[in-house]
Design an enzyme around this catalytic site. Structure first.
Site, short mmCIF file in Angstrom:
data_model
loop_
_atom_site.label_atom_id
_atom_site.label_comp_id
_atom_site.label_asym_id
_atom_site.label_seq_id
_atom_site.Cartn_x
_atom_site.Cartn_y
_atom_site.Cartn_z
N GLU A 47 34.37 51.39 35.26
CA GLU A 47 34.80 52.79 35.47
C GLU A 47 35.79 53.18 34.37
O GLU A 47 36.64 52.37 33.98
CB GLU A 47 35.50 52.86 36.83
CG GLU A 47 36.15 54.19 37.15
CD GLU A 47 37.05 54.11 38.40
OE1 GLU A 47 37.72 53.08 38.61
OE2 GLU A 47 37.09 55.11 39.15
N LYS A 127 31.43 60.44 40.54
CA LYS A 127 32.08 59.78 41.69
C LYS A 127 32.33 60.75 42.84
O LYS A 127 32.90 61.83 42.65
CB LYS A 127 33.41 59.18 41.20
CG LYS A 127 34.15 58.33 42.22
CD LYS A 127 35.37 57.68 41.53
CE LYS A 127 36.15 56.77 42.44
NZ LYS A 127 37.26 56.11 41.73
N CYS A 172 33.72 52.63 41.68
CA CYS A 172 34.94 52.09 42.28
C CYS A 172 35.07 52.32 43.79
O CYS A 172 34.44 51.65 44.57
CB CYS A 172 36.17 52.58 41.54
SG CYS A 172 37.60 51.55 41.96
N1 CDV Z 1 39.66 53.61 41.01
C1 CDV Z 1 39.57 53.47 42.34
O1 CDV Z 1 38.76 54.14 42.99
N2 CDV Z 1 40.44 52.63 42.93
C2 CDV Z 1 40.52 52.44 44.35
C3 CDV Z 1 41.92 52.05 44.77
C4 CDV Z 1 42.88 53.14 44.56
C5 CDV Z 1 41.97 51.64 46.24
C6 CDV Z 1 39.55 51.39 44.84
O2 CDV Z 1 38.89 51.64 45.86
O3 CDV Z 1 39.48 50.31 44.27
#
Ligand code: CDV
Length: 311
Positions: A47, A127, A172
């Site tokens: 990401e 996202k 993510c």
């Molecule tokens: N970049 C992200 O989406 N990070 C989130 C953190 C903030 C919990 C994740 O789900 O890994």
């Protein structure tokens, strides 16, 4: 006949704020060459792979914020990635901050692009699950301002027929939400590509910090198994601008087993020879959605008069 896609997960160590796009792209190219030498058809980057994870800082000046965004893909700095990929005949998946004029307005997304072996963009995902907050919260050791800097992705969860299979992308925080995998699974996704930046410390719930690596693998292994899909999870990790981020990049089989795992906190390529037909024994038996899923069973609960609405 088997359908083998050899995949490289290109974990990245920290990217400092002062590192230029050109410097980062050189690191990405080094990993791409390693991937080619290892016989990869496809390399997956994390990401927001072109810059430091900028949502950790509160900024008000839009011009300053926009320095972290790409207005073109490829642009001048990323063109060498496309050129080299075409030369080597390798596909890639790259996470980046996207700035785009659409429907008469400027939009900003946390995006990822899928590029085939001829360097053609064949898929895009924006996202959906944006974690964190939109306003400055000084009590935090560092900020997580994705809700400030990005809009919620407007493409849904598209699956693409490429690399002789069905591919989807997540970014993510999406990986923690079973319905994100499931929407891809319902489209037959055989491989889900996923980059992440996950701080070890989550300011609202520090009691989970020692479980960060466990939760990372838990959600990706579950998502793979419950949808009979390969999952390629790729970290940007290590201590970046003072914030420790987890590593743990992994290529996960449709069984939920880890086929390859990173062992460092820095730039590291891990490779797995993924048989897309391994997905079949899950998709046609225990997770045969058409045969066993009962979506109508959920409907009356939601629609029932006086039912407690979901929080
Ligand atoms: N970049 C992200 O989406 N990070 C989130 C953190 C903030 C919990 C994740 O789900 O890994």
């Amino acid at each position: 006949m088997t359908r083998i896609v050899t995949v490289g997960a290109a974990q990245l160590g920290p990217i400092s704020r002062s590192e230029s796009r050109q410097q980062v792209v050189r690191r990405l190219l080094e990993l791409m060459h390693q991937a080619k030498a290892a016989g990869c058809d496809l390399i997956v980057y994390p990401e927001l792979a072109l810059t430091t994870f900028f949502p950790r800082w509160y900024m008000e000046d839009q011009a300053e914020i926009d320095l972290f965004f790409e207005r073109e893909m490829p642009g001048a700095a990323t063109r060498p990635l496309f050129d080299e990929a075409a030369k080597l005949g390798i596909g890639f998946c790259l996470g980046y901050a996207e700035l785009i004029e659409e429907s008469g307005r400027t939009n900003r997304f946390n995006a990822t692009i899928l590029v085939d072996k001829q360097a053609r963009a064949v898929g895009k995902y924006r996202k959906v699950h944006l974690p964190g907050h939109a306003e400055h919260e000084p009590w935090r050791a560092f900020q997580h301002l994705e809700k400030r800097y990005f809009e919620i992705g407007n493409l849904g969860f598209p699956a693409y027929r490429v690399f002789d299979g069905i591919f989807g992308m997540l970014i993510c925080n999406d990986r923690r939400w079973p319905e994100a995998y499931r929407v891809l699974g319902l489209q037959g996704a055989e491989m889900i590509l996923l980059g992440y930046n996950t701080p070890v410390h989550n300011p609202p719930s520090p009691e989970h910090d020692n479980l960060a690596n466990f939760h990372n693998h838990l959600v990706m292994q579950s998502g793979a198994y419950q949808n009979g899909s390969w999952v390629v999870g790729v970290a940007k990790c290590g201590k970046e601008e003072g914030v420790e981020q987890i590593a743990g990049s992994a290529i996960i089989a449709p069984s939920g087993e880890i086929a390859a795992a990173a062992v460092t906190q820095g730039d590291e390529l891990i490779v797995a020879r993924c048989d897309l037909d391994l997905t079949r024994s899950y998709k046609t038996t225990i997770f045969n959605f058409a045969q066993h899923r009962v979506p109508e069973a959920y409907r009356p609960i939601v629609e029932r008069k006086g039912a407690v609405p979901p929080p």
